[in-house]
Design an enzyme around this catalytic site. Sequence first.
Site, PDB file in Angstrom:
ATOM      1  N   TYR A  26     -26.387 -21.154  38.353  1.00  0.00           N
ATOM      2  CA  TYR A  26     -27.259 -22.306  38.577  1.00  0.00           C
ATOM      3  C   TYR A  26     -27.329 -22.769  40.034  1.00  0.00           C
ATOM      4  O   TYR A  26     -28.093 -23.684  40.344  1.00  0.00           O
ATOM      5  CB  TYR A  26     -26.813 -23.480  37.695  1.00  0.00           C
ATOM      6  CG  TYR A  26     -26.859 -23.172  36.204  1.00  0.00           C
ATOM      7  CD1 TYR A  26     -28.080 -22.932  35.571  1.00  0.00           C
ATOM      8  CD2 TYR A  26     -25.705 -23.095  35.438  1.00  0.00           C
ATOM      9  CE1 TYR A  26     -28.139 -22.635  34.219  1.00  0.00           C
ATOM     10  CE2 TYR A  26     -25.747 -22.808  34.071  1.00  0.00           C
ATOM     11  CZ  TYR A  26     -26.970 -22.578  33.480  1.00  0.00           C
ATOM     12  OH  TYR A  26     -27.033 -22.288  32.144  1.00  0.00           O
ATOM     13  N   HIS A 103     -36.840 -23.488  33.958  1.00  0.00           N
ATOM     14  CA  HIS A 103     -35.427 -23.118  33.829  1.00  0.00           C
ATOM     15  C   HIS A 103     -34.940 -22.605  35.170  1.00  0.00           C
ATOM     16  O   HIS A 103     -35.613 -21.776  35.802  1.00  0.00           O
ATOM     17  CB  HIS A 103     -35.224 -22.042  32.754  1.00  0.00           C
ATOM     18  CG  HIS A 103     -35.639 -22.525  31.411  1.00  0.00           C
ATOM     19  ND1 HIS A 103     -34.885 -23.437  30.701  1.00  0.00           N
ATOM     20  CD2 HIS A 103     -36.750 -22.297  30.688  1.00  0.00           C
ATOM     21  CE1 HIS A 103     -35.532 -23.735  29.579  1.00  0.00           C
ATOM     22  NE2 HIS A 103     -36.662 -23.060  29.551  1.00  0.00           N
TER      23      HIS A 103
HETATM   24  O1  CA2 Z   1     -31.591 -22.148  33.373  1.00  0.00           O
HETATM   25  C1  CA2 Z   1     -31.768 -23.295  32.923  1.00  0.00           C
HETATM   26  O2  CA2 Z   1     -32.271 -24.203  33.581  1.00  0.00           O
HETATM   27  C2  CA2 Z   1     -31.283 -23.619  31.509  1.00  0.00           C
HETATM   28  O3  CA2 Z   1     -32.259 -24.477  30.912  1.00  0.00           O
HETATM   29  C3  CA2 Z   1     -29.971 -24.336  31.653  1.00  0.00           C
HETATM   30  C4  CA2 Z   1     -29.296 -24.639  30.311  1.00  0.00           C
HETATM   31  C5  CA2 Z   1     -29.229 -23.399  29.439  1.00  0.00           C
HETATM   32  O4  CA2 Z   1     -28.725 -23.744  28.148  1.00  0.00           O
HETATM   33  C6  CA2 Z   1     -30.591 -22.740  29.283  1.00  0.00           C
HETATM   34  O5  CA2 Z   1     -30.436 -21.577  28.510  1.00  0.00           O
HETATM   35  C7  CA2 Z   1     -31.163 -22.381  30.640  1.00  0.00           C
HETATM   36  C8  CA2 Z   1     -27.863 -25.098  30.530  1.00  0.00           C
HETATM   37  C9  CA2 Z   1     -27.735 -26.306  31.363  1.00  0.00           C
HETATM   38  C10 CA2 Z   1     -26.291 -26.528  31.606  1.00  0.00           C
HETATM   39  O6  CA2 Z   1     -26.126 -26.584  32.989  1.00  0.00           O
HETATM   40  C11 CA2 Z   1     -24.875 -26.515  33.492  1.00  0.00           C
HETATM   41  C12 CA2 Z   1     -24.817 -26.482  34.843  1.00  0.00           C
HETATM   42  C13 CA2 Z   1     -23.597 -26.400  35.446  1.00  0.00           C
HETATM   43  C14 CA2 Z   1     -22.448 -26.379  34.688  1.00  0.00           C
HETATM   44  C15 CA2 Z   1     -22.519 -26.409  33.325  1.00  0.00           C
HETATM   45  C16 CA2 Z   1     -23.735 -26.503  32.723  1.00  0.00           C
END
Ligand code: CA2
Length: 146
Positions: A26, A103
């Site tokens: 991310y 995303h």
């Molecule tokens: O890629 C994306 O933006 C997602 O929407 C992010 C979601 C995931 O479930 C999707 O499949 C794709 C997860 C968000 C959680 O973000 C975190 C960031 C840092 C640490 C933990 C979680």
Amino acid sequence: MSDRPVLVVLNGPNLNLLGEREPDVYGHETLADVETLCRARTDELGWSLDFRQTNHEGVMIDAIHEVRTRAVGVVVNAGGWTHTSVAIRDALAAVRCPVIEVHISDVHAREEFRHLSYISDVAAEVIVGRGVQGYAEAIDAVRRHA
Ligand code: CA2
């Protein structure tokens, strides 16, 4: 009260943790950084920004209902609900303005369960795998579709 068009950005569960874990997936930016980059883009467009995050599905649905008739566009990163929630999809289907799904990661290059989105076919455009810059691209997409 300002009469500028309101661009709404909705973030789903766990996105408050952005920048704290999984930087390889991310990136290092926080959700506050994402808000700053969205505000820079909406300022350029003369729009105001309504930026939200929630870990509660009902709160997200109420937020979608609240903005559905007054926003110029809705940019939504529904996080994990993307892959599970018919209820969020149904709420987004009732939004009058363009909805852009974003995303940060490339969900299609990740686990199989992330390949299914309940939201994509009610969105005017889907932006994946562009990092947090994808939010700015999503705002530009609203402008094209509005
Ligand atoms: O890629 C994306 O933006 C997602 O929407 C992010 C979601 C995931 O479930 C999707 O499949 C794709 C997860 C968000 C959680 O973000 C975190 C960031 C840092 C640490 C933990 C979680």
